[in-house]
Each structure stands twice: as C-alpha cells, then as structure tokens.
Design a protein around this motif. Structure first.
Motif, short mmCIF file in Angstrom:
data_model
loop_
_atom_site.label_atom_id
_atom_site.label_comp_id
_atom_site.label_asym_id
_atom_site.label_seq_id
_atom_site.Cartn_x
_atom_site.Cartn_y
_atom_site.Cartn_z
N MET A 1 -63.09 13.28 -1.09
CA MET A 1 -62.28 14.09 -2.01
C MET A 1 -62.68 15.56 -2.01
O MET A 1 -61.85 16.46 -2.04
N PHE A 2 -63.98 15.79 -1.95
CA PHE A 2 -64.50 17.15 -2.08
C PHE A 2 -65.40 17.48 -0.90
O PHE A 2 -66.56 17.88 -1.08
N ALA A 3 -64.90 17.32 0.30
CA ALA A 3 -65.75 17.41 1.50
C ALA A 3 -66.49 18.74 1.59
O ALA A 3 -67.72 18.76 1.77
N GLU A 4 -65.79 19.84 1.48
CA GLU A 4 -66.42 21.14 1.64
C GLU A 4 -67.44 21.41 0.54
O GLU A 4 -68.56 21.88 0.80
N ILE A 5 -67.07 21.09 -0.69
CA ILE A 5 -67.97 21.35 -1.82
C ILE A 5 -69.17 20.42 -1.78
O ILE A 5 -70.30 20.82 -2.11
N THR B 1 -51.19 14.96 -6.80
CA THR B 1 -50.27 14.40 -7.79
C THR B 1 -49.36 13.35 -7.13
O THR B 1 -48.90 13.54 -6.00
N ILE B 2 -49.13 12.26 -7.83
CA ILE B 2 -48.20 11.23 -7.39
C ILE B 2 -47.22 10.94 -8.53
O ILE B 2 -47.48 11.30 -9.69
N TYR B 3 -46.10 10.30 -8.23
CA TYR B 3 -45.10 9.98 -9.25
C TYR B 3 -44.70 8.51 -9.11
O TYR B 3 -44.57 8.00 -8.01
N TYR B 4 -44.52 7.88 -10.24
CA TYR B 4 -44.03 6.50 -10.24
C TYR B 4 -43.04 6.33 -11.39
O TYR B 4 -43.40 6.47 -12.56
N LYS B 5 -41.78 6.10 -11.03
CA LYS B 5 -40.72 5.90 -12.01
C LYS B 5 -40.65 7.01 -13.05
O LYS B 5 -40.47 6.78 -14.24
N GLY B 6 -40.82 8.22 -12.57
CA GLY B 6 -40.72 9.38 -13.44
C GLY B 6 -42.01 9.74 -14.15
O GLY B 6 -42.07 10.78 -14.83
N TYR B 7 -43.04 8.95 -14.00
CA TYR B 7 -44.32 9.23 -14.63
C TYR B 7 -45.21 9.99 -13.64
O TYR B 7 -45.26 9.67 -12.45
N ARG B 8 -45.90 10.97 -14.17
CA ARG B 8 -46.77 11.79 -13.33
C ARG B 8 -48.18 11.21 -13.34
O ARG B 8 -48.79 11.03 -14.38
N GLY B 9 -48.69 10.96 -12.13
CA GLY B 9 -50.03 10.42 -12.00
C GLY B 9 -50.89 11.27 -11.10
O GLY B 9 -50.41 12.16 -10.39
N TYR B 10 -52.17 10.99 -11.14
CA TYR B 10 -53.13 11.69 -10.29
C TYR B 10 -53.87 10.64 -9.46
O TYR B 10 -54.36 9.65 -10.00
N LEU B 11 -53.94 10.85 -8.15
CA LEU B 11 -54.59 9.91 -7.26
C LEU B 11 -55.93 10.47 -6.79
O LEU B 11 -55.99 11.51 -6.14
N SER B 12 -57.00 9.77 -7.14
CA SER B 12 -58.32 10.12 -6.61
C SER B 12 -58.81 8.96 -5.76
O SER B 12 -58.30 7.84 -5.84
N TYR B 13 -59.82 9.24 -4.95
CA TYR B 13 -60.29 8.25 -3.99
C TYR B 13 -61.82 8.21 -4.00
O TYR B 13 -62.48 9.19 -3.69
#
Length: 361
Positions: free
Chosen positions: A181-185, A250-262
C-alpha cells in the motif's frame, strides 16, 4: 555514468535495504522497489518496465541482493532489448548479488555480477564508489562492514556482528507500514531508521544503546505534534496516508462509496479511524494477502450485507468479514483492485438491493 534515473529493486532484509541506503548518497534520481523471492520479483520487475515505458527516458535498472532465475533473467534481458530497439531508448541493466544460486544466470549475462565473498551491501558500496559518484559520509564504510558481518554471519567480528544483529531486527521487526500500500513511504521509513542507527556506530556498547532506542526512534518518525503511544502515532499516520490516496483507492458498490485497502490489518482501529476522519465514505474494506476481507462502516450501510453478497460472509451492520474465493495474492495494489472490482461488478449485476440502508440501522 551520465544517466540520471535509476530504478532500484532490492531484497526486503537488512542487506537489501542497506543497498538502497548506500545508493541514497549518489547524485541520481532513484525509484526504489523491494521484493522477496517468488512471484513478487517478477511483478516488481514488470512494474519497473511499465514505469520506464511511461517515463520514456533513459535509465539504469539496478537489482541488488536478489538472484534471478534463468527465466526471470531471460525475460528481463529480452524486455530491455525490446525497449531499446522499439522506443530508441538507452536502458541498461546491472545486477549486484552474492547468492550462489544465481551462478547460472551470472554465467550467461554480462550485466549479472556475482560475488559470494561479500554481502550485497558491500558489493553495491564498492561498485557505487567506482561507477556512481558516491558521496559517502564518514560512517558509511563502517556501516557497510557491520552489514557484511551480520549478513555473512562473521561472529568473530564481535562489535560489528552484535550491532548488525540489532540493525537486522530494526528492519525485520518494523511492520507499522504496509510495503504494498505504501511502498515508497515504507522504504523511506526503513532507510530513516538505518540512518538513525548510524549515529551509534562509534559509541561504546553501540548495540545496547541502539537496542534501547528503537522504540523512541520509531515514534519520532510518526510523531507530528504531541507525543503518544507508538500504536496511536502509527494509526494516525496511516489514516492520513489512506486519506491522501483516496483518488486511487476509492471503490463503489450500488451507489455506496467505499475505500479498498490491502494488507493493512487492524481494521477495527484503522478502519474506524478512517471513517471518522473521512465521513464521506460509507465503508472501508481491508483485504488480506490470502483474500480474507474485514469490513467496517459507520451507520451508513450494512457491511454485513455487503460481505454476504461478495463472499458469503457476515457479521454486524458496522463490522463484518468474509473470504473471497479464488483470490490470488498480489504484490501490487493495482492488481488487487482489479480483482476486487471484478468481484464487485459480478455481484452488482446479480445481487438485489442492499438489505440494510442507513435508515434501517
């Protein structure tokens, strides 16, 4: 050498990061990448090739403390030749390593330099002095010898070996940030810790002093204003990093705003912290390296229902989990997002309306 840009891939242990630490003192623009063995090496090499094509500029690909398989060497050598021939660029390859398992590739390619008598940091240091205009601080040679002592397990070099062991732990037990997620940092974090370690090189009982300072050194990296526990400082820092990357993640599902982290983990604290800091988001989902999902919401949508629709998971309206069938572990965030967005698109096409809306919770 006249080239101004270096794409530097190195291993994820003390020796690997120390190679990048040494290269910091050259006058070139350097993009750092880190990988462990296996599929991660190929994915990072592919990323380097993509970035070079995107930048459309001559560059050096530098690989340290990693031995390439015959297939990896053949593929990389071919890709560089294709770029140079097709795009009329001047891309060169240099690999500096000490693992005997790379002997077969070293015998085939002039750019593959193998020396089993020195650690990769020492090879890189000697090579950089000769080829990269190294502007070395007064402590650098001693630091290189410390890494060499512990990496080659030279216990007879007592002072270097003992301090090297602490430096090794400084790298291997530094997991506050996520290197995908934060390779450089994350790389900069580890290199900053090594820089702090050099301040103790000439002290008596340096290994003991550094050992006692590790916690405070880590806290100083994350501290912005007031003091707090390392966990709280790191959480606040990570939430800010997540926020800074909203456009990409940012991701979206059925109009809802989500955040995808790994692979961030600690979703109860970090996930809820993110939702409080960025209330425009309805949910956050963290996917583990093996495809386990951890979802959090803040009364905007039922993540239990989302988890059920995505992966036959479940839980509570504001906290749920599940596992994505067929998830393939990735070492690049963009490839993770592609997998998750495919799940979303497939499920969105067939699933009904979300069972719990804001007014139902």
């Amino acid at each position: 050498m006249k080239r101004q840009t270096i794409h530097h891939l190195s291993h994820i242990d003390l020796d690997g990061y120390s190679c990048q630490f040494v290269m910091r003192y050259t006058p070139y623009k350097i993009f750092n990448y880190n990988a462990n063995y296996g599929a991660e090496v190929r994915q990072k090499l592919e990323l380097i090739i993509e970035n070079i094509k995107k930048n459309k500029d001559s560059a050096i690909i530098l690989i340290t403390d990693l031995n390439l398989t015959n297939d990896e060497s053949r593929w990389l050598n071919g890709e560089v030749h294709k770029i140079n021939d097709t795009h009329k660029m001047d891309i060169t390859l240099t690999l500096l390593d000490h693992h005997g398992s790379g002997e077969s590739s070293a015998n085939k390619y002039k750019w593959y330099y193998l020396d089993t008598e020195r650690c990769a940091t020492k090879i890189t240091y000697d090579y950089a002095k000769e080829n990269f205009s190294l502007d070395e601080p007064e402590w650098m040679e001693k630091f290189v010898n410390i890494v060499n002592a512990v990496d080659l397990w030279k216990q007879e070099e007592v002072e270097n070996f003992e301090l090297g062991k602490v430096c090794m732990r400084l790298i291997t037990e530094t997991r506050e940030l996520n290197k995908v997620m934060f390779a450089e940092i994350d790389t900069n974090y580890k290199l900053s810790l090594l820089l702090e370690a050099t301040k103790y090189i000439n002290e008596e009982n340096a290994h003991i002093l550094l050992d006692e300072k590790i916690h405070s050194i880590k806290k100083d990296f994350f501290k912005v204003d007031k003091n707090d526990t390392l966990d709280n400082l790191a959480t606040k820092y990570i939430v800010q990093l997540l926020g800074d990357a909203r456009a990409e993640k940012t991701i979206y599902y059925k109009g809802y705003r989500g955040y995808l982290s790994y692979g961030v983990g600690n979703t109860s604290i970090i996930g809820n912290g993110f939702l409080l800091a960025y209330p425009e988001y309805d949910f956050i989902v963290d996917v583990s390296y093996r495809g386990a999902m951890s979802l959090r919401a803040n009364n905007q949508v039922s993540v239990s229902q989302i988890s059920k629709e995505w992966a036959n998971g479940g839980g509570h309206p504001n906290a749920a989990g599940g596992r994505i069938v067929g998830f393939k572990e990735q070492y690049r965030y963009d490839k993770v997002k592609q997998q998750i967005e495919k799940v979303i698109n497939d499920k969105e096409a067939v699933a009904g309306d979300l069972e719990y809306k804001k007014e139902d919770i």
